[in-house]
Design a protein around this motif. Structure first.
Motif, PDB file in Angstrom:
ATOM      1  N   ARG A 187      -9.060   1.056  -6.975  1.00 27.00           N
ATOM      2  CA  ARG A 187      -7.690   1.057  -6.448  1.00 27.00           C
ATOM      3  C   ARG A 187      -6.798   0.102  -7.238  1.00 27.00           C
ATOM      4  N   SER A 213       1.202   3.978  -3.130  1.00 25.52           N
ATOM      5  CA  SER A 213       0.886   5.377  -2.833  1.00 25.52           C
ATOM      6  C   SER A 213       2.059   6.292  -3.168  1.00 25.52           C
ATOM      7  N   ASN A 252       1.566   9.066  -6.182  1.00 25.50           N
ATOM      8  CA  ASN A 252       1.554  10.484  -5.814  1.00 25.50           C
ATOM      9  C   ASN A 252       2.753  11.239  -6.373  1.00 25.50           C
ATOM     10  N   LYS A 275       0.825  -1.206   0.000  1.00 23.12           N
ATOM     11  CA  LYS A 275       0.000   0.000   0.000  1.00 23.12           C
ATOM     12  C   LYS A 275       0.857   1.254   0.000  1.00 23.12           C
ATOM     13  N   GLU A 276       1.903   1.287   0.826  1.00 23.63           N
ATOM     14  CA  GLU A 276       2.779   2.456   0.894  1.00 23.63           C
ATOM     15  C   GLU A 276       3.574   2.631  -0.395  1.00 23.63           C
TER      16      GLU A 276
END
Length: 509
Positions: A400, A124, A128, A120-121
């Motif tokens: 997602r 992200s 981003n 997930k990190e």
């Protein structure tokens, strides 16, 4: 043999037993590091045990393997800094990306791994920092490209028609210019620049899409919503229509309006593909895809049968009538189109009150209105409502996954100079040449305190439950002895007492 056993353990339903056996087998591995390690040997499908756990959606095994790969960097109060090994996770240097394997599988459990640390990190961070800006720029560039193509179509070379009309219904006043007449003025040269940009864009689309089709496979590439399957079909068909239009223009072939109109519709519909980059619009495009390729495709078969039958009936009814008084059914193709408009209630029922219409027209149109408008359209609405209810629970999850697929696609297409590698090199911490992701985890002390209280209450409840069971067992034995003695005393009294005694024994048993 050891590597095969590791792959089998990943597929075991008993997760605790599989984790212990996995650790036991690795303890006998001589090459625990390097390319000879059992954990890095792929199977026939090119999947290591770590990738297989992700593809199968085995979250327990995945978290177990990630715990073995993490390194605690420092701990200060409730804050803990952890380094996670990105080997086999990061898609930067992988031919068969772990993230791409997860989003391309059909198992819903596999998509749950996208919400786990450190996947997930990592996603992200990539999205981003690089994915979202590049994707927004690509969307803007595509919209400008479509505007250029649309202007070239609007101002395409036309000239007034010189021939006579062949029919009273002939309404054509302009015809297509020949190639020698199409590029003579300054405005034609400006249009030529836009047409060259359009053709170059179509060629670039084919160059970018064809290698992915050969690498992934046509069935998986076009058949999955997460990978953008229908939009890939749309954009490839659009590019082919552009090339067909170019050939027709160069050969001065009439009828270029057919591929040109198809290209306009497909090109602008492909703009919806870029809605996946925005949380407000992305889930709704998933809903549209599910409805179009689920409910609407099945409904179109029923609609085609109804339209074909009633259009044939309407054409037969008006075959002997004057087409000038009611021209909606003057030939068979026009009857099909008019019946389609009537089916969707786009137009009202055609009628001319100045002349007498056939009696069968009223009867057939009455049956058509009942079947099409009242029955089938409401059936379509009910089907779409059911699909909306089913997809609403997983549309955010699918969105997602689409973001992950878009990130992997951009990372694979863009040059390395525009997309540097994410994470920290292990040489900075003396961990070798591997790359790591730094994650800060905040441990809430109140949460652990509540967990201890919960365990204490569970233990107390468990003790009370055991004591209660022992007490109930003692009381049951006493009651059984009393009833058994009473039964022996009253065995010869009556048949009713005997039945009562047997009932007591059966109930106690």
């Amino acid at each position: 043999i050891g590597n095969t056993v590791l792959h089998i353990l990943v597929l075991q339903p008993n997760k605790t037993f599989a984790c212990h056996m996995y650790n036991l087998i690795l303890s006998y591995d001589r090459n625990k590091e390097g390319p000879g390690s059992l954990e890095l040997i792929p199977n026939n499908e090119g999947l290591t045990p770590f990738k297989l756990a992700g593809v199968e959606g085995n979250t327990v095994m995945f978290q177990y393997l990630m715990q073995k790969r993490k390194h605690n960097l420092l701990s200060f109060g409730p804050l803990t800094t952890v380094l996670y090994d990105l080997t086999e996770i990061d898609s930067w240097a992988e031919d068969q990306s772990f993230l791409e394997l997860i989003v391309s599988t059909k198992k819903r459990e596999a998509r749950q791994i996208l919400d786990l640390t450190p996947v997930k990190e990592l996603v992200s961070l990539k999205w981003n920092m690089y994915g979202r800006p590049y994707f927004c720029f690509l969307a803007l560039f595509y919209v400008l490209y479509m505007v250029c193509f649309t202007m070239c179509c609007v101002y395409r070379p036309l000239k007034p028609r010189t021939g006579n009309k062949t029919s009273s219904r002939d309404n054509t006043i302009y015809v297509q210019k020949m190639l020698q007449e199409s590029y003579m003025t300054y405005e034609d040269e400006l249009r030529l620049v836009g047409e060259l940009i359009t053709v170059i864009g179509a060629v670039v689309i084919l160059i970018l899409e064809i290698p992915d089709i050969l690498r992934v496979g046509a069935a998986k590439y076009f058949g999955q919503t997460i990978l953008g399957g229908p939009f890939h079909i749309i954009v490839i068909t659009y590019a082919c229509m552009i090339l067909v239009t170019m050939v027709m223009r160069l050969t001065s072939t009439t009828g270029e309006v057919v591929p040109m109109s198809f290209a306009l519709v497909l090109g602008w519909c492909n703009v919806m593909y870029f809605a996946r980059g925005f949380q407000m619009l992305g889930p709704f495009t998933i809903m549209i895809q599910k409805m179009i390729f689920g409910d609407l495709m099945r409904f179109c078969w029923l609609m085609a049968v109804v339209i074909l039958g009633f259009a044939s009936a309407f054409y037969i009814i008006f075959q002997t009538e004057n087409p000038e008084n009611l021209g909606q059914f003057y030939n068979y193709p026009m009857s099909l189109f008019t019946t389609f408009e009537l089916f969707l209630t786009i137009i009202d029922g055609p009628a001319n009150y100045d002349v007498d219409l056939p009696f069968m027209y009223s009867v057939v149109y009455f049956a058509f209105a009942i079947i099409a408008t009242l029955l089938m359209l409401n059936l379509l609405i009910a089907m779409m409502g059911d699909t909306h209810w089913r997809v609403a629970h997983e549309r955010d999850e699918l969105w997602r996954a689409q973001v992950v697929a878009t990130t992997v696609m951009l990372e694979r297409k863009l040059p390395r100079c525009l997309w540097p590698r994410s994470g920290i090199c292990g040489r900075e911490y003396g961990l070798g040449d591997r790359w790591y992701l730094r994650v800060q985890d905040r441990v809430d002390p109140n949460k652990h305190k509540m967990m201890r209280y919960t365990e204490a209450f569970k233990a107390q409840d468990r003790d009370n439950y055991d004591k209660g069971l022992e007490k109930m067992e003692i009381n049951r034995n006493i009651l059984y002895k009393k009833e058994l003695s009473a039964l022996s005393l009253s065995r010869s009294t009556s048949r009713t007492s005997s039945h009562r005694g047997w009932e007591i024994l059966r109930r106690n048993t």
